[in-house]
Design a protein around this motif. Structure first.
Motif, PDB file in Angstrom:
ATOM      1  N   PHE A  73       0.802  -1.212   0.000  1.00 17.33           N
ATOM      2  CA  PHE A  73       0.000   0.000   0.000  1.00 17.33           C
ATOM      3  C   PHE A  73       0.841   1.271   0.000  1.00 17.33           C
ATOM      4  CE2 PHE A  73      -2.556  -3.222   2.202  1.00 17.33           C
ATOM      5  CZ  PHE A  73      -3.764  -3.129   1.511  1.00 17.33           C
ATOM      6  N   VAL A  74       0.258   2.325  -0.563  1.00 13.37           N
ATOM      7  CA  VAL A  74       0.756   3.684  -0.405  1.00 13.37           C
ATOM      8  C   VAL A  74      -0.376   4.473   0.239  1.00 13.37           C
ATOM      9  CG1 VAL A  74       1.531   5.793  -1.559  1.00 13.37           C
ATOM     10  CG2 VAL A  74       2.291   3.556  -2.414  1.00 13.37           C
ATOM     11  N   PHE A  75      -0.244   4.770   1.533  1.00  8.20           N
ATOM     12  CA  PHE A  75      -1.210   5.600   2.235  1.00  8.20           C
ATOM     13  C   PHE A  75      -0.701   7.043   2.237  1.00  8.20           C
ATOM     14  CE2 PHE A  75      -1.568   1.386   4.499  1.00  8.20           C
ATOM     15  CZ  PHE A  75      -2.788   1.020   3.941  1.00  8.20           C
ATOM     16  N   HIS A  76      -1.601   8.005   2.313  1.00 10.69           N
ATOM     17  CA  HIS A  76      -1.152   9.394   2.126  1.00 10.69           C
ATOM     18  C   HIS A  76      -2.103  10.379   2.794  1.00 10.69           C
ATOM     19  CE1 HIS A  76      -4.248  10.324  -1.000  1.00 10.69           C
ATOM     20  NE2 HIS A  76      -4.247   9.004  -1.080  1.00 10.69           N
ATOM     21  N   THR A  77      -1.653  11.630   2.888  1.00  7.89           N
ATOM     22  CA  THR A  77      -2.434  12.699   3.501  1.00  7.89           C
ATOM     23  C   THR A  77      -3.012  13.654   2.474  1.00  7.89           C
ATOM     24  OG1 THR A  77      -0.436  14.027   3.789  1.00  7.89           O
ATOM     25  CG2 THR A  77      -1.095  12.645   5.635  1.00  7.89           C
ATOM     26  N   ALA A  78      -2.896  13.342   1.195  1.00  6.44           N
ATOM     27  CA  ALA A  78      -3.420  14.150   0.076  1.00  6.44           C
ATOM     28  C   ALA A  78      -2.422  15.228  -0.339  1.00  6.44           C
ATOM     29  CB  ALA A  78      -4.773  14.776   0.394  1.00  6.44           C
ATOM     30  N   PHE A  79      -2.417  15.513  -1.630  1.00  3.72           N
ATOM     31  CA  PHE A  79      -1.604  16.586  -2.222  1.00  3.72           C
ATOM     32  C   PHE A  79      -0.108  16.403  -1.963  1.00  3.72           C
ATOM     33  CE2 PHE A  79      -5.551  19.216  -1.001  1.00  3.72           C
ATOM     34  CZ  PHE A  79      -6.225  18.803  -2.137  1.00  3.72           C
ATOM     35  N   CYS A  80       0.375  15.152  -2.010  1.00  2.00           N
ATOM     36  CA  CYS A  80       1.791  14.915  -1.703  1.00  2.00           C
ATOM     37  C   CYS A  80       2.466  14.035  -2.757  1.00  2.00           C
ATOM     38  CB  CYS A  80       1.942  14.298  -0.319  1.00  2.00           C
ATOM     39  SG  CYS A  80       1.021  12.753  -0.080  1.00  2.00           S
ATOM     40  N   ARG A  81       1.916  13.989  -3.964  1.00  2.00           N
ATOM     41  CA  ARG A  81       2.476  13.247  -5.095  1.00  2.00           C
ATOM     42  C   ARG A  81       2.283  11.725  -4.977  1.00  2.00           C
ATOM     43  NH1 ARG A  81       6.317  17.271  -4.001  1.00  2.00           N
ATOM     44  NH2 ARG A  81       6.450  18.871  -5.641  1.00  2.00           N
ATOM     45  N   SER A  82       1.326  11.292  -4.162  1.00  2.00           N
ATOM     46  CA  SER A  82       1.097   9.855  -4.024  1.00  2.00           C
ATOM     47  C   SER A  82       0.552   9.247  -5.318  1.00  2.00           C
ATOM     48  CB  SER A  82       0.136   9.576  -2.865  1.00  2.00           C
ATOM     49  OG  SER A  82      -1.096  10.255  -3.060  1.00  2.00           O
ATOM     50  N   THR A  83      -0.280  10.008  -6.042  1.00  2.00           N
ATOM     51  CA  THR A  83      -0.792   9.500  -7.317  1.00  2.00           C
ATOM     52  C   THR A  83       0.346   9.314  -8.306  1.00  2.00           C
ATOM     53  OG1 THR A  83      -2.903  10.622  -6.952  1.00  2.00           O
ATOM     54  CG2 THR A  83      -2.411   9.931  -9.207  1.00  2.00           C
ATOM     55  N   VAL A 249      10.604  15.168  -1.027  1.00  2.00           N
ATOM     56  CA  VAL A 249      11.850  14.395  -1.177  1.00  2.00           C
ATOM     57  C   VAL A 249      11.734  13.460  -2.376  1.00  2.00           C
ATOM     58  CG1 VAL A 249      13.322  12.653  -0.105  1.00  2.00           C
ATOM     59  CG2 VAL A 249      12.449  14.561   1.257  1.00  2.00           C
ATOM     60  N   PHE A 250      10.593  12.830  -2.527  1.00  2.00           N
ATOM     61  CA  PHE A 250      10.366  11.968  -3.689  1.00  2.00           C
ATOM     62  C   PHE A 250      10.575  12.735  -4.987  1.00  2.00           C
ATOM     63  CE2 PHE A 250       6.658  10.610  -6.531  1.00  2.00           C
ATOM     64  CZ  PHE A 250       7.432   9.726  -7.275  1.00  2.00           C
ATOM     65  N   ASP A 251      10.073  13.958  -5.042  1.00  2.00           N
ATOM     66  CA  ASP A 251      10.198  14.757  -6.260  1.00  2.00           C
ATOM     67  C   ASP A 251      11.652  15.030  -6.602  1.00  2.00           C
ATOM     68  OD1 ASP A 251       8.987  16.165  -8.420  1.00  2.00           O
ATOM     69  OD2 ASP A 251       9.426  18.055  -7.402  1.00  2.00           O
ATOM     70  N   VAL A 252      12.489  15.198  -5.596  1.00  2.00           N
ATOM     71  CA  VAL A 252      13.910  15.490  -5.807  1.00  2.00           C
ATOM     72  C   VAL A 252      14.713  14.209  -6.037  1.00  2.00           C
ATOM     73  CG1 VAL A 252      15.982  16.468  -4.742  1.00  2.00           C
ATOM     74  CG2 VAL A 252      13.780  17.621  -4.469  1.00  2.00           C
ATOM     75  N   ARG A 253      14.322  13.126  -5.378  1.00  2.00           N
ATOM     76  CA  ARG A 253      15.080  11.866  -5.435  1.00  2.00           C
ATOM     77  C   ARG A 253      14.184  10.748  -5.988  1.00  2.00           C
ATOM     78  NH1 ARG A 253      17.803  10.808   0.272  1.00  2.00           N
ATOM     79  NH2 ARG A 253      18.758   9.155  -0.984  1.00  2.00           N
ATOM     80  N   ARG A 254      13.744  10.920  -7.199  1.00  2.00           N
ATOM     81  CA  ARG A 254      12.788   9.989  -7.785  1.00  2.00           C
ATOM     82  C   ARG A 254      13.353   8.580  -7.914  1.00  2.00           C
ATOM     83  NH1 ARG A 254      10.798  14.100 -12.633  1.00  2.00           N
ATOM     84  NH2 ARG A 254       9.646  15.557 -11.295  1.00  2.00           N
ATOM     85  N   ALA A 255      14.519   8.451  -8.521  1.00  2.90           N
ATOM     86  CA  ALA A 255      15.102   7.125  -8.734  1.00  2.90           C
ATOM     87  C   ALA A 255      15.393   6.427  -7.412  1.00  2.90           C
ATOM     88  CB  ALA A 255      16.367   7.241  -9.572  1.00  2.90           C
ATOM     89  N   ASP A 256      15.944   7.172  -6.441  1.00  2.00           N
ATOM     90  CA  ASP A 256      16.235   6.584  -5.131  1.00  2.00           C
ATOM     91  C   ASP A 256      14.955   6.099  -4.456  1.00  2.00           C
ATOM     92  OD1 ASP A 256      18.910   7.167  -5.462  1.00  2.00           O
ATOM     93  OD2 ASP A 256      18.838   9.019  -4.278  1.00  2.00           O
TER      94      ASP A 256
END
Length: 340
Positions: A73-83, A249-256
């Motif tokens: 699962f990927v749980f999220h708080t909305a508006f954080c690039r989870s989609t 952080v995901f946006d900056v370190r996508r591959a990682d």
């Protein structure tokens, strides 16, 4: 049409979509594997043709014996690039990504009455997709709507083998996204506050009059804070199975990020493959609306940014920081159990 249910066990393209409790029926939609990562949430899909919709009496669920597979699962708080993340993890031959399946909305709306159906619905969602040569994809990754977060303990308890990412972002980014949604975004923030107070609330020392007097962004900020607190409680309850991820952080370190999640979810994806995904087309289009991401983001930013908005966001941030300090909670929760 009503079906005997046999094909639902064998074909993962038939996704459970909605429960009609009054009629005692379960609706299925057939969504081809190639369409899973389309921008529209699965909950918002409609049948392409009459042949792509079917119904099964809920009583017929006992006869379904689906060939299940690993589910995470990927749980999220909305508006954080989870989609965006779940779309990136939708890699044919590796994993299928399900963005906000409608059945989880139905289970949430059913409340306690829906709990006995959680496990069988997850079994249906976890059916592995095949590919040429008869190989099966390693796992299904599900991103529920954040409005289904109250289901997280039930989802994790129903699948003891599942692991999950708790994805969020700093409060200023969250509030800026609320503002970009205009009046309906501000209304959504107030509704989310009421929702969070319903299942993860705390005594904030405010009576009903004081709560009504809050600004839209104060209410949205408290909703964000309550979700951080809820995620912290989940980390205490499932310490070995959960990791946190900051969407920025995901946006900056996508591959990682993709490589780390592959490791967490046991996906057959090495660092080089993760880098290719991170440089691929999924990051060039808007994950929810399609079209060029850069152009859409620039337009949203232009219509929402102003010194007054920035000042209000900063003031709400200071207020939430005081509440978090009084509650003894370090926010955002990504300071604990980080994926990276």
């Amino acid at each position: 049409m009503t079906d005997d249910g046999t094909k639902f066990s064998a074909d993962p393209e038939w996704l459970p979509h909605r429960i009609d409790p009054a009629a005692g029926m379960l609706q299925f939609l057939r969504i081809p594997r190639s369409d899973l990562a389309a921008p529209q949430f699965l909950a918002d899909r409609t049948p392409a043709t009459a042949a792509d919709e079917a119904f099964l009496p809920l009583g017929g669920m006992v006869d379904l014996v689906p060939a299940t597979g690993p589910l995470h699962f990927v749980f999220h708080t909305a508006f954080c690039r989870s989609t965006l993340l779940v779309r990136a993890l939708d890699i044919p031959g590796v994993a299928a990504g399900l963005s906000e399946p409608g059945i989880l909305v139905s289970l949430t709306n059913l409340g306690e009455a829906g709990r006995p159906l959680v496990a069988p619905m997850l079994d249906l969602l976890s059916r592995p997709h095949g590919r040429a040569g008869g190989e099966r994809e390693a796992a299904v990754v599900v991103k529920p709507t954040n409005h289904a977060n109250r289901l997280i303990p039930a989802l994790l308890d129903a699948r003891p083998d599942a692991r999950a990412v708790l994805m969020t972002n700093p409060l200023p980014a969250f509030l800026a996204a609320v503002v970009r949604k205009g009046m309906m975004g501000r209304r959504w923030g107030r509704q989310l506050y009421l929702e969070m107070m319903g299942y993860a609330g705390m005594d904030l020392g405010m009576d009903a009059r004081e709560q009504f007097s809050m600004t839209d962004l104060q209410a949205a900020g408290l909703a964000w804070f309550l979700n951080q607190r809820y995620f912290a409680m989940l980390l205490d309850r499932y310490p070995e199975r959960l990791r946190t991820l900051d969407g920025d952080v995901f946006d900056v370190r996508r591959a990682d990020t993709i490589a780390a999640i592959a490791g967490l979810f046991d996906l057959p994806l090495d660092a080089a493959q993760a880098a290719r995904v991170a440089e691929g087309p999924v990051f060039a289009t808007h994950s929810k609306r399609g079209g060029d991401f850069g152009a859409t983001a620039a337009k949203d930013s232009e219509r929402a940014n102003s010194p007054l908005v920035e000042e209000e966001i900063a003031q709400v941030g200071q207020w939430i920081s005081m509440i978090a300090d009084q509650a003894g909670l370090a926010v955002p929760v990504t300071r604990r159990a980080p994926l990276l």
